[in-house]
Enzyme design. Structure first.
Site, PDB file in Angstrom:
ATOM      1  N   GLY A  39      26.167  21.034  -3.016  1.00 28.98           N
ATOM      2  CA  GLY A  39      25.792  20.261  -3.305  1.00 28.98           C
ATOM      3  C   GLY A  39      25.747  19.812  -1.414  1.00 28.98           C
ATOM      4  O   GLY A  39      26.709  20.159  -0.791  1.00 28.98           O
ATOM      5  N   CYS A  92      33.362  23.913   1.966  1.00 25.63           N
ATOM      6  CA  CYS A  92      31.492  22.431   2.471  1.00 25.63           C
ATOM      7  C   CYS A  92      30.819  23.404   3.905  1.00 25.63           C
ATOM      8  O   CYS A  92      31.607  23.880   4.581  1.00 25.63           O
ATOM      9  CB  CYS A  92      32.720  21.470   2.744  1.00 25.63           C
ATOM     10  SG  CYS A  92      31.929  19.590   4.005  1.00 25.63           S
ATOM     11  N   LEU A  93      29.840  22.740   3.609  1.00 24.88           N
ATOM     12  CA  LEU A  93      28.864  22.918   4.610  1.00 24.88           C
ATOM     13  C   LEU A  93      28.828  22.542   6.238  1.00 24.88           C
ATOM     14  O   LEU A  93      28.372  23.340   6.985  1.00 24.88           O
ATOM     15  CB  LEU A  93      26.783  22.363   3.601  1.00 24.88           C
ATOM     16  CG  LEU A  93      26.952  23.211   2.979  1.00 24.88           C
ATOM     17  CD1 LEU A  93      25.803  22.849   2.319  1.00 24.88           C
ATOM     18  CD2 LEU A  93      26.379  24.706   3.129  1.00 24.88           C
ATOM     19  N   HIS A 134      34.101  15.424  -4.487  1.00 20.51           N
ATOM     20  CA  HIS A 134      32.992  16.434  -3.262  1.00 20.51           C
ATOM     21  C   HIS A 134      32.654  15.427  -2.320  1.00 20.51           C
ATOM     22  O   HIS A 134      32.602  14.858  -1.538  1.00 20.51           O
ATOM     23  CB  HIS A 134      33.597  17.823  -2.973  1.00 20.51           C
ATOM     24  CG  HIS A 134      33.701  17.890  -2.143  1.00 20.51           C
ATOM     25  ND1 HIS A 134      34.199  19.024  -1.231  1.00 20.51           N
ATOM     26  CD2 HIS A 134      32.601  18.441  -0.857  1.00 20.51           C
ATOM     27  CE1 HIS A 134      33.590  19.462   0.086  1.00 20.51           C
ATOM     28  NE2 HIS A 134      32.345  19.141   0.399  1.00 20.51           N
ATOM     29  N   GLU A 135      31.139  14.938  -2.896  1.00 20.77           N
ATOM     30  CA  GLU A 135      30.021  14.710  -2.421  1.00 20.77           C
ATOM     31  C   GLU A 135      30.251  12.972  -2.087  1.00 20.77           C
ATOM     32  O   GLU A 135      29.815  12.746  -1.063  1.00 20.77           O
ATOM     33  CB  GLU A 135      29.066  14.883  -3.199  1.00 20.77           C
ATOM     34  CG  GLU A 135      28.918  16.337  -3.551  1.00 20.77           C
ATOM     35  CD  GLU A 135      28.502  17.648  -2.187  1.00 20.77           C
ATOM     36  OE1 GLU A 135      28.089  16.993  -0.865  1.00 20.77           O
ATOM     37  OE2 GLU A 135      28.777  18.657  -1.754  1.00 20.77           O
ATOM     38  N   HIS A 138      32.016  12.268   1.214  1.00 22.26           N
ATOM     39  CA  HIS A 138      31.736  12.274   2.504  1.00 22.26           C
ATOM     40  C   HIS A 138      30.782  11.040   2.846  1.00 22.26           C
ATOM     41  O   HIS A 138      30.734  10.707   3.474  1.00 22.26           O
ATOM     42  CB  HIS A 138      30.196  13.048   2.015  1.00 22.26           C
ATOM     43  CG  HIS A 138      30.553  14.806   1.838  1.00 22.26           C
ATOM     44  ND1 HIS A 138      30.903  15.553   3.480  1.00 22.26           N
ATOM     45  CD2 HIS A 138      30.803  15.657   1.432  1.00 22.26           C
ATOM     46  CE1 HIS A 138      31.278  16.361   3.182  1.00 22.26           C
ATOM     47  NE2 HIS A 138      30.923  17.093   2.479  1.00 22.26           N
TER      48      HIS A 138
HETATM   49 NI    NI Z   1      30.886  18.900   1.632  1.00 26.00          NI
END
Ligand code: NI
Length: 169
Positions: A39, A92-93, A134-135, A138
């Site tokens: 995601g 996480c990216l 999680h998304e 953000h």
């Molecule tokens: Ni993330």
């Protein structure tokens, strides 16, 4: 992690007809696929709007993770159901190479809109519920390390070794 934009509360999308929104989602798709993530949220590519996308496909590396359909979720709200929490490893990216153990609501209802402006209303659990939480975090300026209860449960994936259940970022 550390960029001011990732600490901001993102703005709601007001115009679903704009080419800019479609372009943003296309850029998010490209980034997510290039980095092989589960995601991504718009602030992670430098746009402070309430847009997230996610998708989990069946993957032999992540046998315990069930598939999540490709979803573009705009202006989301998430409601925790029945109060049950479970801990799970997240990555996480925006925090590459690291993993942390994060408590999340086990079951949530999420609502929002797709790219065409059609409503989305789903009740989900497990990894799907975790990815959404999680998304959407953000969009409120929260990165998962802020939710790790004990920093002993946060570190480099390589160093944590077998403690970490492998999962996509
Ligand atoms: Ni993330």
């Amino acid at each position: 992690m550390g960029h001011p934009l990732l600490r901001q509360v993102a703005s709601p999308v007001a115009d679903f007809q704009s080419g800019e929104l479609a372009g943003l989602v296309a850029d998010m798709d490209d980034t997510l696929r290039a980095l092989n993530g589960a995601g991504i949220a718009a602030p992670q590519i430098g746009v402070s709007l309430r847009v997230v996308i996610f998708e989990v496909t069946e993957n032999p590396r992540y046998l315990h993770v069930s598939a999540v359909p490709y979803t573009v979720l705009i202006n989301p709200t998430v409601t925790a159901l029945d109060g049950a929490e479970e801990e799970g490893w997240e990555g996480c990216l925006s925090v590459p190479g690291m993993r942390g153990l994060v408590p999340r609501a086990r079951r949530v209802r999420y609502q929002g809109f797709d790219l065409a402006g059609a409503p989305i209303d789903r009740t989900v659990e497990g990894f799907h519920a975790r990815v959404v939480q999680h998304e959407v975090d953000h969009l409120d300026g929260i990165l998962y390390p802020q939710r790790v209860r004990d920093l002993k449960d946060f570190g480099f994936e390589d160093a944590l070794g077998e403690r970490v259940t492998p999962m996509p970022d």
